[in-house]
Design a protein around this motif. Structure first.
Motif, PDB file in Angstrom:
ATOM      1  N   ARG A  11      -1.703  -6.702  -3.127  1.00  0.00           N
ATOM      2  CA  ARG A  11      -2.659  -7.400  -2.260  1.00  0.00           C
ATOM      3  C   ARG A  11      -2.093  -7.585  -0.856  1.00  0.00           C
ATOM      4  NH1 ARG A  11      -4.038 -10.308  -6.986  1.00  0.00           N
ATOM      5  NH2 ARG A  11      -2.499 -11.907  -6.547  1.00  0.00           N
ATOM      6  N   ALA A  12      -0.781  -7.725  -0.752  1.00  0.00           N
ATOM      7  CA  ALA A  12      -0.158  -8.054   0.532  1.00  0.00           C
ATOM      8  C   ALA A  12       0.311  -6.842   1.331  1.00  0.00           C
ATOM      9  CB  ALA A  12       1.036  -8.982   0.293  1.00  0.00           C
ATOM     10  N   GLU A  13       0.494  -5.717   0.696  1.00  0.00           N
ATOM     11  CA  GLU A  13       1.118  -4.565   1.351  1.00  0.00           C
ATOM     12  C   GLU A  13       0.118  -3.450   1.628  1.00  0.00           C
ATOM     13  OE1 GLU A  13       4.448  -4.464   2.181  1.00  0.00           O
ATOM     14  OE2 GLU A  13       4.736  -6.462   1.369  1.00  0.00           O
ATOM     15  N   SER A  14       0.563  -2.487   2.438  1.00  0.00           N
ATOM     16  CA  SER A  14      -0.206  -1.264   2.662  1.00  0.00           C
ATOM     17  C   SER A  14       0.764  -0.129   2.969  1.00  0.00           C
ATOM     18  CB  SER A  14      -1.203  -1.434   3.796  1.00  0.00           C
ATOM     19  OG  SER A  14      -0.534  -1.635   5.015  1.00  0.00           O
ATOM     20  N   ALA A  15       0.331   1.099   2.687  1.00  0.00           N
ATOM     21  CA  ALA A  15       1.160   2.274   2.957  1.00  0.00           C
ATOM     22  C   ALA A  15       0.301   3.326   3.638  1.00  0.00           C
ATOM     23  CB  ALA A  15       1.724   2.840   1.646  1.00  0.00           C
ATOM     24  N   ASN A  16       0.837   3.923   4.677  1.00  0.00           N
ATOM     25  CA  ASN A  16       0.122   4.975   5.410  1.00  0.00           C
ATOM     26  C   ASN A  16      -1.286   4.532   5.796  1.00  0.00           C
ATOM     27  OD1 ASN A  16       2.346   6.651   5.106  1.00  0.00           O
ATOM     28  ND2 ASN A  16       1.567   7.559   3.234  1.00  0.00           N
ATOM     29  N   GLY A  17      -1.442   3.264   6.152  1.00  0.00           N
ATOM     30  CA  GLY A  17      -2.746   2.757   6.561  1.00  0.00           C
ATOM     31  C   GLY A  17      -3.688   2.465   5.415  1.00  0.00           C
ATOM     32  N   LEU A  18      -3.218   2.592   4.170  1.00  0.00           N
ATOM     33  CA  LEU A  18      -4.059   2.318   3.009  1.00  0.00           C
ATOM     34  C   LEU A  18      -3.779   0.908   2.510  1.00  0.00           C
ATOM     35  CD1 LEU A  18      -3.490   5.634   1.022  1.00  0.00           C
ATOM     36  CD2 LEU A  18      -5.511   5.001   2.339  1.00  0.00           C
ATOM     37  N   LEU A  24       6.217   3.965  -4.232  1.00  0.00           N
ATOM     38  CA  LEU A  24       6.994   3.591  -5.412  1.00  0.00           C
ATOM     39  C   LEU A  24       8.436   3.274  -5.045  1.00  0.00           C
ATOM     40  CD1 LEU A  24       5.761   6.013  -8.227  1.00  0.00           C
ATOM     41  CD2 LEU A  24       4.871   3.798  -7.523  1.00  0.00           C
ATOM     42  N   SER A  25       8.955   3.969  -4.043  1.00  0.00           N
ATOM     43  CA  SER A  25      10.348   3.755  -3.634  1.00  0.00           C
ATOM     44  C   SER A  25      10.588   2.352  -3.074  1.00  0.00           C
ATOM     45  CB  SER A  25      10.761   4.805  -2.598  1.00  0.00           C
ATOM     46  OG  SER A  25       9.918   4.725  -1.456  1.00  0.00           O
ATOM     47  N   ASN A  26       9.537   1.622  -2.709  1.00  0.00           N
ATOM     48  CA  ASN A  26       9.696   0.278  -2.146  1.00  0.00           C
ATOM     49  C   ASN A  26       9.450  -0.843  -3.143  1.00  0.00           C
ATOM     50  OD1 ASN A  26      10.156   1.513   0.284  1.00  0.00           O
ATOM     51  ND2 ASN A  26       8.168   1.021   1.159  1.00  0.00           N
ATOM     52  N   LEU A  49       9.910   4.249 -13.184  1.00  0.00           N
ATOM     53  CA  LEU A  49       8.937   3.313 -12.627  1.00  0.00           C
ATOM     54  C   LEU A  49       7.544   3.933 -12.632  1.00  0.00           C
ATOM     55  CD1 LEU A  49       8.272   0.627 -11.260  1.00  0.00           C
ATOM     56  CD2 LEU A  49       8.885   1.689  -9.074  1.00  0.00           C
ATOM     57  N   HIS A  50       7.460   5.200 -12.293  1.00  0.00           N
ATOM     58  CA  HIS A  50       6.198   5.945 -12.293  1.00  0.00           C
ATOM     59  C   HIS A  50       5.505   5.807 -13.660  1.00  0.00           C
ATOM     60  CE1 HIS A  50       3.734   9.653 -12.479  1.00  0.00           C
ATOM     61  NE2 HIS A  50       3.613   9.488 -11.173  1.00  0.00           N
ATOM     62  N   ASP A  51       6.270   5.971 -14.738  1.00  0.00           N
ATOM     63  CA  ASP A  51       5.714   5.867 -16.093  1.00  0.00           C
ATOM     64  C   ASP A  51       5.285   4.436 -16.417  1.00  0.00           C
ATOM     65  OD1 ASP A  51       6.220   8.580 -16.441  1.00  0.00           O
ATOM     66  OD2 ASP A  51       8.187   8.203 -17.344  1.00  0.00           O
ATOM     67  N   LEU A  52       6.071   3.461 -15.994  1.00  0.00           N
ATOM     68  CA  LEU A  52       5.712   2.064 -16.224  1.00  0.00           C
ATOM     69  C   LEU A  52       4.371   1.731 -15.578  1.00  0.00           C
ATOM     70  CD1 LEU A  52       6.301  -0.890 -17.099  1.00  0.00           C
ATOM     71  CD2 LEU A  52       7.496  -1.153 -14.910  1.00  0.00           C
ATOM     72  N   LEU A  53       4.189   2.158 -14.339  1.00  0.00           N
ATOM     73  CA  LEU A  53       2.960   1.824 -13.628  1.00  0.00           C
ATOM     74  C   LEU A  53       1.751   2.590 -14.151  1.00  0.00           C
ATOM     75  CD1 LEU A  53       4.335   1.471 -10.004  1.00  0.00           C
ATOM     76  CD2 LEU A  53       4.003  -0.293 -11.750  1.00  0.00           C
ATOM     77  N   ALA A  65      -0.763   7.362  -7.256  1.00  0.00           N
ATOM     78  CA  ALA A  65      -1.352   8.505  -6.570  1.00  0.00           C
ATOM     79  C   ALA A  65      -0.327   9.104  -5.623  1.00  0.00           C
ATOM     80  CB  ALA A  65      -2.592   8.082  -5.792  1.00  0.00           C
ATOM     81  N   GLN A  66      -0.519  10.371  -5.309  1.00  0.00           N
ATOM     82  CA  GLN A  66       0.319  11.009  -4.308  1.00  0.00           C
ATOM     83  C   GLN A  66      -0.457  11.052  -3.009  1.00  0.00           C
ATOM     84  OE1 GLN A  66       2.141  14.633  -5.526  1.00  0.00           O
ATOM     85  NE2 GLN A  66       2.959  15.071  -3.505  1.00  0.00           N
ATOM     86  N   VAL A  67       0.136  10.478  -1.966  1.00  0.00           N
ATOM     87  CA  VAL A  67      -0.458  10.476  -0.629  1.00  0.00           C
ATOM     88  C   VAL A  67       0.508  11.240   0.257  1.00  0.00           C
ATOM     89  CG1 VAL A  67      -1.245   9.062   1.293  1.00  0.00           C
ATOM     90  CG2 VAL A  67      -1.589   8.251  -1.055  1.00  0.00           C
ATOM     91  N   GLY A  68       0.114  12.441   0.631  1.00  0.00           N
ATOM     92  CA  GLY A  68       1.046  13.316   1.333  1.00  0.00           C
ATOM     93  C   GLY A  68       2.165  13.681   0.379  1.00  0.00           C
ATOM     94  N   LYS A  69       3.389  13.393   0.769  1.00  0.00           N
ATOM     95  CA  LYS A  69       4.541  13.691  -0.091  1.00  0.00           C
ATOM     96  C   LYS A  69       5.055  12.454  -0.816  1.00  0.00           C
ATOM     97  CE  LYS A  69       6.041  17.606   2.628  1.00  0.00           C
ATOM     98  NZ  LYS A  69       7.153  18.290   3.286  1.00  0.00           N
ATOM     99  N   VAL A  70       4.344  11.341  -0.680  1.00  0.00           N
ATOM    100  CA  VAL A  70       4.811  10.060  -1.211  1.00  0.00           C
ATOM    101  C   VAL A  70       3.936   9.617  -2.377  1.00  0.00           C
ATOM    102  CG1 VAL A  70       5.196   7.636  -0.615  1.00  0.00           C
ATOM    103  CG2 VAL A  70       5.635   9.403   1.078  1.00  0.00           C
ATOM    104  N   HIS A  71       4.572   9.189  -3.455  1.00  0.00           N
ATOM    105  CA  HIS A  71       3.839   8.580  -4.561  1.00  0.00           C
ATOM    106  C   HIS A  71       3.700   7.085  -4.266  1.00  0.00           C
ATOM    107  CE1 HIS A  71       4.789  12.273  -6.752  1.00  0.00           C
ATOM    108  NE2 HIS A  71       3.722  11.961  -7.470  1.00  0.00           N
ATOM    109  N   VAL A  72       2.487   6.584  -4.416  1.00  0.00           N
ATOM    110  CA  VAL A  72       2.226   5.169  -4.155  1.00  0.00           C
ATOM    111  C   VAL A  72       1.544   4.535  -5.360  1.00  0.00           C
ATOM    112  CG1 VAL A  72       2.013   5.482  -1.658  1.00  0.00           C
ATOM    113  CG2 VAL A  72      -0.028   5.593  -3.077  1.00  0.00           C
ATOM    114  N   ALA A  73       1.780   3.237  -5.505  1.00  0.00           N
ATOM    115  CA  ALA A  73       0.998   2.427  -6.432  1.00  0.00           C
ATOM    116  C   ALA A  73      -0.153   1.883  -5.615  1.00  0.00           C
ATOM    117  CB  ALA A  73       1.845   1.286  -6.996  1.00  0.00           C
TER     118      ALA A  73
END
Length: 91
Positions: A11-18, A24-26, A49-53, A65-73
């Motif tokens: 709820r508090a964060e965003s990545a690449n404007g999303l 996942l790395s953060n 972590l990917h499997d846990l989520l 999801a993969q956004v560009g080259k980055v996997h994000v939750a």
């Protein structure tokens, strides 16, 4: 509870404007910084972590999801429609 913390983080964060997306790395760093907790996927029965989520216990909170080259939750309620298919294909 890991579910509650993850929901608050998304709820508090965003990545690449999303809004509601966190690389996942953060996630582990944010858990430690914000809550003083260590998120250990092995203690929760997963090798990565990917499997846990992607576990059904988290499906109401996030998808991976993969956004560009980055996997994000991504927060389930916040993900843009354009990425809905991308989430579904990686869950």
């Amino acid at each position: 509870d890991a579910r509650t913390c993850l929901a608050e983080i998304l709820r508090a964060e965003s990545a690449n404007g999303l809004p509601g997306a966190v690389p996942l790395s953060n996630i582990k760093r944010i858990f430690r910084h914000r809550y003083g907790l260590t998120l250990c996927e092995a203690m929760l029965g997963h090798a990565k972590l990917h499997d846990l989520l992607k576990d059904p216990k988290f499906e109401d909170i996030c998808c991976v999801a993969q956004v560009g080259k980055v996997h994000v939750a991504m927060q389930q309620l916040a993900r843009p429609l354009a990425l809905a298919g991308r989430c579904a294909s990686h869950v």
